[in-house]
Scaffold this motif. Structure first.
Motif, mmCIF file in Angstrom:
data_model
loop_
_atom_site.group_PDB
_atom_site.id
_atom_site.type_symbol
_atom_site.label_atom_id
_atom_site.label_comp_id
_atom_site.label_asym_id
_atom_site.label_seq_id
_atom_site.Cartn_x
_atom_site.Cartn_y
_atom_site.Cartn_z
ATOM 1 N N GLN A 89 2.201 1.740 -3.474
ATOM 2 C CA GLN A 89 1.132 2.099 -4.406
ATOM 3 C C GLN A 89 0.878 3.602 -4.403
ATOM 4 O O GLN A 89 0.658 4.195 -5.449
ATOM 5 N N ASP A 90 0.918 4.225 -3.216
ATOM 6 C CA ASP A 90 0.680 5.670 -3.128
ATOM 7 C C ASP A 90 1.395 6.234 -1.904
ATOM 8 O O ASP A 90 0.787 6.412 -0.845
ATOM 9 N N LYS A 97 2.522 9.202 -1.366
ATOM 10 C CA LYS A 97 2.022 10.524 -0.949
ATOM 11 C C LYS A 97 0.818 10.413 -0.024
ATOM 12 O O LYS A 97 0.647 11.232 0.873
ATOM 13 N N GLN A 98 -0.013 9.414 -0.239
ATOM 14 C CA GLN A 98 -1.177 9.220 0.627
ATOM 15 C C GLN A 98 -0.740 8.908 2.056
ATOM 16 O O GLN A 98 -1.376 9.336 3.011
ATOM 17 N N SER A 99 0.335 8.173 2.219
ATOM 18 C CA SER A 99 0.863 7.861 3.549
ATOM 19 C C SER A 99 1.590 9.054 4.161
ATOM 20 O O SER A 99 1.555 9.249 5.373
ATOM 21 N N ASN A 145 0.831 -1.210 0.000
ATOM 22 C CA ASN A 145 0.000 0.000 0.000
ATOM 23 C C ASN A 145 0.862 1.256 0.000
ATOM 24 O O ASN A 145 0.516 2.257 -0.633
ATOM 25 N N GLY A 192 1.052 12.361 3.500
ATOM 26 C CA GLY A 192 0.179 13.513 3.732
ATOM 27 C C GLY A 192 -0.224 13.727 5.181
ATOM 28 O O GLY A 192 -0.029 14.827 5.728
#
Length: 160
Positions: free
Chosen positions: A31-32, A34-36, A28, A38
């Motif tokens: 995969q992203d 930036k999502q983690s 995960n 942020g």
């Protein structure tokens, strides 16, 4: 943002700083990233704005890896309070910076990597840029960990 070195040392020695923890699976995270990153950036920015020393930890649940953002007056982890005290004691007002830290047995020989993101003030003013910079840095560290693991696997196969 600036803080008196002795006040900073006292706070980290007493563990009197704001801290939050996040957990993510490696797949995960990749995969992203930036999502983690942020929520970590948002937490640190909020703490800087309130004048607090802070730490945001991201545990990679299925790997022996931890990423952290920490506000500090020196590029050492906050848990190294004794070493920080020896180096910085009596140094008066010091600028606070935000550091990105990775700990993993496979990142390098010291199992620790620390790099400065920005000064605390720049970090707050440029949060979107900080997210991108940290995400890129984390991607680089994951690649180093993978390369080290691959080299270790090859070495183990050669000795068998």
């Amino acid at each position: 943002m600036e803080i008196d070195a002795q006040k900073f040392i006292d706070q980290i020695t007493d563990e009197d700083f704001k801290s939050t923890n996040f957990t993510v699976e490696r797949a995960n995270l990749e995969q992203d990233i930036k999502q983690s990153v942020g929520p970590m950036v948002q937490f640190i920015a909020e703490q800087i704005q309130s004048g607090a020393i802070a730490q945001a930890r991201l545990e990679v649940a299925d790997a022996d890896t931890q990423f952290r953002l920490e506000t500090s007056i020196i590029n050492l982890p906050l848990r190294y309070a004794k070493a920080i005290s020896k180096i910085m004691s009596g140094d008066g007002q010091q600028p606070v910076n935000v550091y990105m830290i990775v700990e993993s047995p496979d990142v390098n020989r010291s199992k620790l990597r620390i790099d400065e993101v920005a000064t605390a003030d720049e970090f707050v003013a440029q949060q979107a840029a900080a997210v991108t910079r940290i995400a890129d840095w984390m991607h680089e560290q994951l690649a180093k960990i993978d390369a080290s693991l691959a080299a270790g696997t090859e070495e183990a196969e050669e000795t068998e």
